[in-house]
Scaffold this motif. Structure first.
Motif, PDB file in Angstrom:
ATOM      1  N   VAL A 271       0.818  -1.213   0.000  1.00 33.50           N
ATOM      2  CA  VAL A 271       0.000   0.000   0.000  1.00 33.50           C
ATOM      3  C   VAL A 271       0.856   1.269   0.000  1.00 33.50           C
ATOM      4  CG1 VAL A 271      -2.036  -1.082   1.032  1.00 33.50           C
ATOM      5  CG2 VAL A 271      -0.273  -0.151   2.526  1.00 33.50           C
ATOM      6  N   GLU A 272       2.165   1.084  -0.189  1.00 28.18           N
ATOM      7  CA  GLU A 272       3.115   2.197  -0.259  1.00 28.18           C
ATOM      8  C   GLU A 272       2.892   3.212   0.862  1.00 28.18           C
ATOM      9  OE1 GLU A 272       2.763   3.534  -4.335  1.00 28.18           O
ATOM     10  OE2 GLU A 272       3.971   1.838  -5.042  1.00 28.18           O
ATOM     11  N   SER A 273       2.815   2.671   2.061  1.00 33.12           N
ATOM     12  CA  SER A 273       2.571   3.476   3.253  1.00 33.12           C
ATOM     13  C   SER A 273       3.519   3.035   4.360  1.00 33.12           C
ATOM     14  CB  SER A 273       1.121   3.295   3.721  1.00 33.12           C
ATOM     15  OG  SER A 273       0.217   3.660   2.721  1.00 33.12           O
ATOM     16  N   TYR A 274       3.517   3.794   5.435  1.00 33.94           N
ATOM     17  CA  TYR A 274       4.339   3.498   6.601  1.00 33.94           C
ATOM     18  C   TYR A 274       3.441   3.362   7.826  1.00 33.94           C
ATOM     19  CZ  TYR A 274       8.185   5.206   3.702  1.00 33.94           C
ATOM     20  OH  TYR A 274       9.093   5.391   2.687  1.00 33.94           O
ATOM     21  N   TYR A 275       3.997   2.748   8.851  1.00 35.28           N
ATOM     22  CA  TYR A 275       3.329   2.715  10.149  1.00 35.28           C
ATOM     23  C   TYR A 275       4.360   3.152  11.174  1.00 35.28           C
ATOM     24  CZ  TYR A 275       0.774   1.109  14.260  1.00 35.28           C
ATOM     25  OH  TYR A 275       0.108   1.053  15.469  1.00 35.28           O
ATOM     26  N   TYR A 276       4.023   4.187  11.952  1.00 34.21           N
ATOM     27  CA  TYR A 276       4.919   4.732  12.961  1.00 34.21           C
ATOM     28  C   TYR A 276       4.570   4.102  14.307  1.00 34.21           C
ATOM     29  CZ  TYR A 276       7.508   8.298  15.607  1.00 34.21           C
ATOM     30  OH  TYR A 276       8.383   8.958  16.441  1.00 34.21           O
ATOM     31  N   VAL A 277       5.407   3.188  14.777  1.00 34.63           N
ATOM     32  CA  VAL A 277       5.127   2.379  15.963  1.00 34.63           C
ATOM     33  C   VAL A 277       4.927   3.218  17.231  1.00 34.63           C
ATOM     34  CG1 VAL A 277       6.025   0.557  17.475  1.00 34.63           C
ATOM     35  CG2 VAL A 277       6.188   0.313  14.989  1.00 34.63           C
ATOM     36  N   PRO A 278       5.812   4.169  17.568  1.00 27.75           N
ATOM     37  CA  PRO A 278       5.632   4.895  18.831  1.00 27.75           C
ATOM     38  C   PRO A 278       4.289   5.629  18.941  1.00 27.75           C
ATOM     39  CG  PRO A 278       7.841   5.271  17.993  1.00 27.75           C
ATOM     40  CD  PRO A 278       7.080   4.537  16.907  1.00 27.75           C
ATOM     41  N   GLN A 279       3.774   6.132  17.841  1.00 28.24           N
ATOM     42  CA  GLN A 279       2.510   6.875  17.874  1.00 28.24           C
ATOM     43  C   GLN A 279       1.317   6.042  17.411  1.00 28.24           C
ATOM     44  OE1 GLN A 279       2.068  10.002  19.116  1.00 28.24           O
ATOM     45  NE2 GLN A 279       4.195   9.849  19.743  1.00 28.24           N
ATOM     46  N   LYS A 280       1.579   4.791  16.983  1.00 22.59           N
ATOM     47  CA  LYS A 280       0.522   3.895  16.478  1.00 22.59           C
ATOM     48  C   LYS A 280      -0.270   4.576  15.354  1.00 22.59           C
ATOM     49  CE  LYS A 280      -0.156   1.318  20.788  1.00 22.59           C
ATOM     50  NZ  LYS A 280       0.967   1.700  21.564  1.00 22.59           N
ATOM     51  N   GLN A 281       0.470   5.126  14.386  1.00 23.32           N
ATOM     52  CA  GLN A 281      -0.162   5.846  13.288  1.00 23.32           C
ATOM     53  C   GLN A 281       0.361   5.375  11.938  1.00 23.32           C
ATOM     54  OE1 GLN A 281       0.698   9.983  14.314  1.00 23.32           O
ATOM     55  NE2 GLN A 281      -1.487  10.243  14.725  1.00 23.32           N
ATOM     56  N   PHE A 282      -0.563   5.328  10.986  1.00 26.85           N
ATOM     57  CA  PHE A 282      -0.188   5.062   9.608  1.00 26.85           C
ATOM     58  C   PHE A 282       0.216   6.384   8.981  1.00 26.85           C
ATOM     59  CE2 PHE A 282      -2.952   1.575  10.719  1.00 26.85           C
ATOM     60  CZ  PHE A 282      -2.281   0.494  10.173  1.00 26.85           C
ATOM     61  N   VAL A 283       1.158   6.311   8.065  1.00 25.37           N
ATOM     62  CA  VAL A 283       1.642   7.497   7.361  1.00 25.37           C
ATOM     63  C   VAL A 283       1.518   7.188   5.877  1.00 25.37           C
ATOM     64  CG1 VAL A 283       3.575   9.097   7.058  1.00 25.37           C
ATOM     65  CG2 VAL A 283       3.319   7.864   9.235  1.00 25.37           C
ATOM     66  N   TYR A 284       0.687   7.942   5.165  1.00 28.34           N
ATOM     67  CA  TYR A 284       0.449   7.670   3.752  1.00 28.34           C
ATOM     68  C   TYR A 284       0.271   8.974   2.986  1.00 28.34           C
ATOM     69  CZ  TYR A 284      -4.380   8.350   5.250  1.00 28.34           C
ATOM     70  OH  TYR A 284      -5.528   8.863   5.793  1.00 28.34           O
ATOM     71  N   LEU A 285       0.509   8.881   1.693  1.00 27.44           N
ATOM     72  CA  LEU A 285       0.364  10.052   0.833  1.00 27.44           C
ATOM     73  C   LEU A 285      -1.099  10.286   0.479  1.00 27.44           C
ATOM     74  CD1 LEU A 285       3.275   9.961  -1.777  1.00 27.44           C
ATOM     75  CD2 LEU A 285       2.720  11.811  -0.195  1.00 27.44           C
TER      76      LEU A 285
END
Length: 168
Positions: A52-66
């Motif tokens: 899905v060409e996205s990231y997941y930021y573990v410390p904040q439990k957040q997905f990061v996507y364009l």
């Protein structure tokens, strides 16, 4: 003079001991990793999700996507990825700050993992170090497992940790 020297030595020793403690706390975050995260890592900052060409930021439990040209931080992936299964999709561990700023390179470098399946995830691990992850089937208190599954053995009749085919 000798007293001044001893004070300087004590200050130096105390300054060097502080970073060592901080480093120990930063390097282990197993309990913060999601159940769908891959096993084998004591510390994870980000997962890159090639499907899905996205990231997941573990410390904040957040997905990061364009979204257009902007990076969005959200608690879930956008609806366009509604069919994506986090437990089956391949995850690449990236331990560097703001890896999404390197997205063009990551997209090329990790594109070969699109569609790859079979990565062992924390939920399915029998390694006791992952039992601290919230929701791990082997980490539940006995009364909690009985409430959820109606049985005292997590509902698997003593045959391991389930069939691994559930979708969440």
């Amino acid at each position: 003079m000798k007293r001044l020297f001893l004070m300087a030595v004590l200050m130096m020793v105390s300054l060097f001991s502080i970073p060592a403690k901080a480093q120990l706390n930063v390097n282990v975050n197993i309990g913060s990793q999601p159940l769908w995260g891959p096993t084998g890592y004591d510390h994870v900052d980000y997962y890159y999700l090639p499907d899905v060409e996205s990231y997941y930021y573990v410390p904040q439990k957040q997905f990061v996507y364009l979204n257009g040209n902007e990076w969005v931080f959200a608690n879930s992936l956008p609806s366009r990825y509604g069919n994506y299964n986090l437990y089956n999709g391949y995850k690449v561990v990236i331990n560097s700050p703001k890896p999404y700023l390197n997205f063009k390179n990551d997209k090329v470098k990790y594109g070969k993992y699109k569609g790859n399946k079979g990565q062992l995830v924390i939920r399915d691990s029998r390694d006791s170090k992952y039992y601290v992850v919230k929701g791990h089937p082997h980490g539940m208190p006995p009364g909690q497992a009985k409430k959820i599954y109606g049985k005292g053995n997590n509902g698997n009749n003593g045959k391991g940790h389930g069939n691994g085919k559930g979708k969440h």
